[in-house]
Design an enzyme around this catalytic site. Structure first.
Site, PDB file in Angstrom:
ATOM      1  N   HIS A  89      41.182 -38.574   0.022  1.00 63.99           N
ATOM      2  CA  HIS A  89      42.049 -37.581  -0.210  1.00 63.99           C
ATOM      3  C   HIS A  89      42.741 -37.961  -1.462  1.00 63.99           C
ATOM      4  CE1 HIS A  89      45.051 -34.397   0.215  1.00 63.99           C
ATOM      5  NE2 HIS A  89      46.015 -35.265  -0.060  1.00 63.99           N
ATOM      6  N   CYS A 137      55.296 -29.238  -7.822  1.00 65.38           N
ATOM      7  CA  CYS A 137      55.402 -27.807  -7.439  1.00 65.38           C
ATOM      8  C   CYS A 137      54.333 -27.245  -6.402  1.00 65.38           C
ATOM      9  CB  CYS A 137      55.587 -26.445  -8.510  1.00 65.38           C
ATOM     10  SG  CYS A 137      54.221 -26.596  -9.798  1.00 65.38           S
TER      11      CYS A 137
END
Lengths: 271, 433
Positions: free
Chosen positions: B101, B52
């Site tokens: 990342h 989400c």
């Protein structure tokens, strides 16, 4: 012999510095260093005590140097025995400076070997003295636990979360620590007084002669008896127990040293 | 260079608002368009993480020119955004940046709530789906596994996930600081409210034994008590219950104080001074602030708990900085591995290893056979060298072979490196020349 003592001394210095460093920067590697350091220091300290025993011919626990060194060793060993069974976060940080402080006193005390009068050369010497000092060692641990409790409670109650809040364990486990050490210390103290009076009977023909050390031991005993009694009956736990463990310890130290230097008597350390 | 073939295109809570993110999110039912990703972007390996808070598309592709645009078209294809807008809302990492990342994402250093542990499970799930669909190969397999182990390392070496960063967890943390173990403790809820119920739920998850619910209307109390498998009682029973409980959470709508200092003082004697933890999350407050002055009573109101949260957040930030250092270190190591994942360095490593073994064995054998003539020695050396070269001939040919019957280059490299243990630290004695 001196070399072995100095080695032990510097090992304790190393352990104390490592523990303090760990307390501030929380690097687990330093903690491991301090833990192993403590065990090595204890081994070296036992070695020193044995060597001194062999060279003086009786249990080295009569001069101030010997008694204080033995006291430090007893604190260290009781800490290790305690740690072996229970884990109390950062306990070592508080115990190691005390051990080191005791070693500092021993370091500056005369290491001269003093002849022991034949009256005192008995099997009761190692038994009585080591039990009494071991009792002090456990009461030292109770003192550390009490201090840790009060520091932690101050932050929890005052709601200012500083250094100690994250680094010290829960109040419950500090209280348990206090309880264990007080109980063990009290039992040993009782045993110390009983063996002492048997020895006095053998050496001087009387069980009790109100020697200052005897009187103050009795005072100490009564204080700790009161703490434990109140704990079981009225629930004097936690904060009150912690405060009393700290106050009781001041009396312990006075009985250990103050009496000898200020009041004299048959217990005075030679030298 | 292999590292430059790794691409990550993503959007997260920092780069795109929820209106954009919800258009991009992939359905939660487990079917991800992985094959489509590979065909449309020309990537050889791919994985999609969709939660989400973020969508991350991780690919390995030889086509560095085409990849960025193709990836954006794949992700933003369903939306009406132009490529410029898409670029504005997303980030594209390549090579070492992509490695850093992903390691940060897995370790929850890039999360909205830094240190929350959910993301690692989601990443593992994403990888599982991709590998089941055969969309991962030698590079992504290693890359994702590495990101799991980096996350684990950060979790064990720092205390990034150990402090409570919400009010209801802060209550649990304080309870643990006071009681140590919560096993068998009794908690009382006075009044009901979302936060009080949440706190009670956390406490039960941490082993609290029993819940007593006290409410002005008994009916509501009974309903709530059933939810927690506890007891219900009317407000008039509050004082009689006080003797048996350990934690009290108060959140009534009452205008005045529900519990005063003088109500609790005599109870403490009956309780044998067992500690009492009072949590007041009502506004206006239910519990007398003076209560905190009683021995072994700990009173926390909502501001106090907020303070715990703030302290913990600061602590987490500090721990996160240590996590970043670990990420940098591990990213460096992974890049080194990637650099080795080329044909010529692998062949060189393979030769070096074989030569080292050959030399070590020769030295040992010739040492035992001192009376051998120099000529015989030379021929033994030659023989050993020949055995090594012949043994290596096929593996090297396999590495170099570009024909269709062989698996792709990454796979061939991975297999060879694994068989010959080229990536293990401290190879078994082969290095001691």
């Amino acid at each position: 012999m001196t070399l072995l003592f100095n080695l032990t001394f510097f090992l304790y210095l190393f352990v104390t510095v490592s523990y303090l460093a760990f307390f501030f920067n929380q690097n687990p590697k330093i903690q491991i260093l301090a833990r192993y350091g403590m065990v090595i220091a204890a081994v070296s300290h036992v070695g020193y005590t044995v060597v001194r025993y062999l060279s003086v011919g009786y249990t080295p626990i009569t001069s101030n140097h010997e008694a204080v060194s033995f006291f430090a060793l007893a604190v260290c060993l009781s800490y290790l025995s305690f740690r072996w069974r229970y884990q109390v976060k950062n306990f070592g940080v508080f115990v190691s400076p005390i051990v080191f402080a005791l070693m500092l006193v021993a370091y500056f005390s005369s290491t001269k070997v003093v002849e022991l009068s034949p009256v005192l050369q008995s099997l009761w010497l190692p038994v009585h003295a080591s039990i009494a000092i071991l009792a002090n060692a456990f009461l030292t641990l109770a003192f550390c636990g009490g201090v840790m409790y009060l520091l932690q409670e101050r932050e929890i109650k005052g709601k200012h979360f500083g250094m100690f809040y994250t680094r010290l364990p829960s109040l419950e486990s500090l209280d348990n620590l206090n309880n264990h050490c007080l109980t063990a210390g009290f039992l040993l103290l009782t045993l110390g007084i009983v063996t002492g009076s048997f020895w006095a009977e053998q050496a001087f023909g009387t069980y009790w002669q109100w020697d200052p050390k005897e009187t103050w031991s009795l005072v100490t005993w009564l204080i700790y008896a009161a703490i434990l009694h109140q704990r079981f009956t009225a629930g004097w736990r936690r904060r009150k127990a912690a405060i009393l463990a700290v106050i009781g310890y001041i009396v312990v130290l006075f009985t250990f040293w103050g009496v000898n230097f200020m009041l004299g008597g048959i217990h005075s350390y030679a030298g | 260079m292999q590292a430059n073939n790794i691409f990550i295109l993503g959007v997260n809570h920092k780069t795109a608002p929820v209106e954009i993110r919800e258009q991009l999110a992939f359905s939660a039912d487990g079917t991800l368009p992985l094959q489509e990703l590979l065909t449309s972007t020309g990537a050889s390996e791919g994985c999609i993480l969709s939660t989400c808070n973020r969508v991350e598309i991780i690919t390995v592709s030889n086509d560095a020119e085409r990849s960025p645009g193709a990836l954006r078209r794949f992700l933003f294809g369903k939306t009406s955004l132009s490529d410029d807008e898409a670029a504005k809302y997303s980030y594209l990492h390549q090579g070492s940046e992509a490695i850093t990342h992903l390691f940060r994402v897995g370790a929850s250093l890039d999360s909205m709530i830094v240190g929350e542990p959910q993301i690692l499970g989601q990443l593992k799930q994403a990888y599982k789906i991709a590998s089941e669909e055969n969309c991962t190969g030698a590079i992504l397999n290693r890359f994702l596994h590495k990101s799991f182990s980096v996350a684990k390392r950060i979790r064990t070496e720092t205390s990034i996930g150990s402090n409570a960063v919400s009010i209801s967890y802060a209550a649990v943390e304080m309870a643990k600081k006071i009681f140590g173990d919560l096993q068998g403790k009794v908690v009382m809820l006075v009044g009901a409210g979302e936060m009080a119920e949440l706190a009670a739920e956390h406490l039960i998850n941490q082993g609290v034994g029993q819940v007593v619910v006290v409410n002005r209307t008994l009916e509501r109390a009974v309903k709530l008590a059933r939810q927690f498998n506890g007891k219900a009682a009317g407000l008039d029973e509050l004082f009689t219950q006080l003797e048996d409980i350990d934690i009290l959470i108060s959140s009534t709508g009452a205008p005045g104080l529900v519990l005063k200092k003088d109500d609790v003082k005599p109870v403490m004697r009956q309780r044998h001074n067992r500690p009492l933890f009072l949590i007041d999350i009502a506004v206006p407050r239910d519990l007398d602030p003076e209560l905190n002055n009683l021995d072994n009573v700990y009173l926390y109101d909502i501001d106090d708990l907020q303070q715990v949260v703030d302290v913990n957040k600061a602590e987490r930030d500090k721990e996160a900085a240590r996590g970043e250092n670990i990420v940098a270190e591990e990213a460096m190591k992974f890049q080194q591995w990637l650099e080795g994942m080329e044909v010529s360095p692998t062949i060189a490593e393979l030769r070096r290893k074989a030569d080292a073994i050959c030399q070590a064995e020769l030295a040992r054998t010739l040492g035992n056979l001192k009376d051998l003539s120099p000529k015989a020695q030379v021929s033994i050396e030659k023989m050993a060298g020949a055995i090594v070269s012949k043994m290596l001939h096929d593996p090297i040919r396999f590495l170099k072979a570009e024909d269709r019957h062989n698996p792709d280059k990454g796979e061939r490299l991975a297999v060879t490196r694994q068989i010959f243990a080229l990536d293990q630290d401290g190879d078994n004695g082969a290095e001691d020349e």
